[in-house]
Design an enzyme around this catalytic site. Structure first.
Site: not given
Ligand code: 13P
Length: 255
Positions: A9-11, A95, A97, A167, A173, A211, A232-233
């Protein structure tokens, strides 16, 4: 046997040019890969170009959100049909967020989910508790509420097309991953909810997100109830994402 899924997920990261460059490199790294499905979720602007780049490869493309209407006066929103046309086969829904920053609720998740299914997309539906919920011992209540609200009124047939992503909000993050056994416990709970609501849930794929890194993926994937990861990251660099995708070769973290 559930086929694992590793999704990135590149956000709100990567321009079109950066997305295409990443996709080209990833394509070369995953040629001939069979052990898992690989999905990447660029921002809306890069979807079509990235989907063109990965065509005829094992990489699938997901949008990060979808509106429930087919079209209409919804400034800033994108419909499921538009996402399909851009070349996506998957879409992330609910998600944390979006729940936190855009006021999404279990009801909007449900509406989006139905629109995605109607358009033939594979929804990746996110659920997870906050730290406050966990500390108060409310993790299962929160997951049950999100599950029941998000999946309300679906048929077993609809449900069989869905991927769930667990999640925990406190692990996103933050560098603070749920331990494999903690994550697996929530996955087992979600699978029990699925069994109760829809009968057979043995085929349901539940991804862990929060993470995930090359260093912890093997330990997570060793859990029978963890069927993949939503990253994510660590999905933003080809090296780290490829290392996660190639988790069977990864060294397991020492406990
Ligand atoms: P991180 O891997 O950066 O913690 O993010 C997880 C995430 O929200 C994937 O959708």
């Amino acid at each position: 046997m559930r086929h694992p899924v590793i999704a990135g997920n590149w956000k709100m990261h990567k321009t079109i040019a950066q997305g295409v460059a990443f996709a080209r490199q990833l394509k070369a790294r995953v040629a001939g890969l069979h052990h898992c499905d690989v999905v990447i979720a660029p921002p809306f602007t890069a979807l079509a170009a990235v989907a063109d780049t990965v065509r005829d490869s094992p990489i699938a493309v997901a949008a990060q959100d979808v509106h429930w209407d087919r079209e209409g006066a919804h400034t800033g929103d994108v419909s499921a049909g538009m996402i399909v046309e851009a070349g996506c086969s998957h879409v992330i829904i609910g998600h944390s967020e979006r729940r936190q920053e855009h006021g999404e609720t279990d009801e909007t998740v449900n509406r989006k989910l139905r629109a995605a299914l109607a358009a033939g997309l594979v929804p990746i539906v996110c659920v997870g508790e906050t730290l406050r919920d966990r500390d108060a011992g409310r993790t299962e209540d929160v997951l049950a509420r999100q599950f029941e609200g998000g999946f309300a009124g679906l048929t077993a047939q609809d449900f069989s097309r869905i991927i769930v992503a667990y999640e925990p909000v406190w692990a996103i993050g933050t560098g603070r991953t749920a331990t494999p056994s903690m994550a697996a416990e929530s996955h087992r709970f979600l699978r029990r909810l699925a069994e109760k609501a829809f009968g057979a849930a043995a085929g349901l794929r539940i991804l862990y997100g929060g993470s995930v890194k090359p260093e912890n993926i093997a330990g997570l994937m060793a859990e029978e109830d963890i069927d993949g990861a939503l990253v994510g990251g660590a999905s933003l660099e080809v090296d780290s994402f490829s290392a996660i995708v190639n988790y069977p070769q990864a060294r397991r973290d020492q406990p």
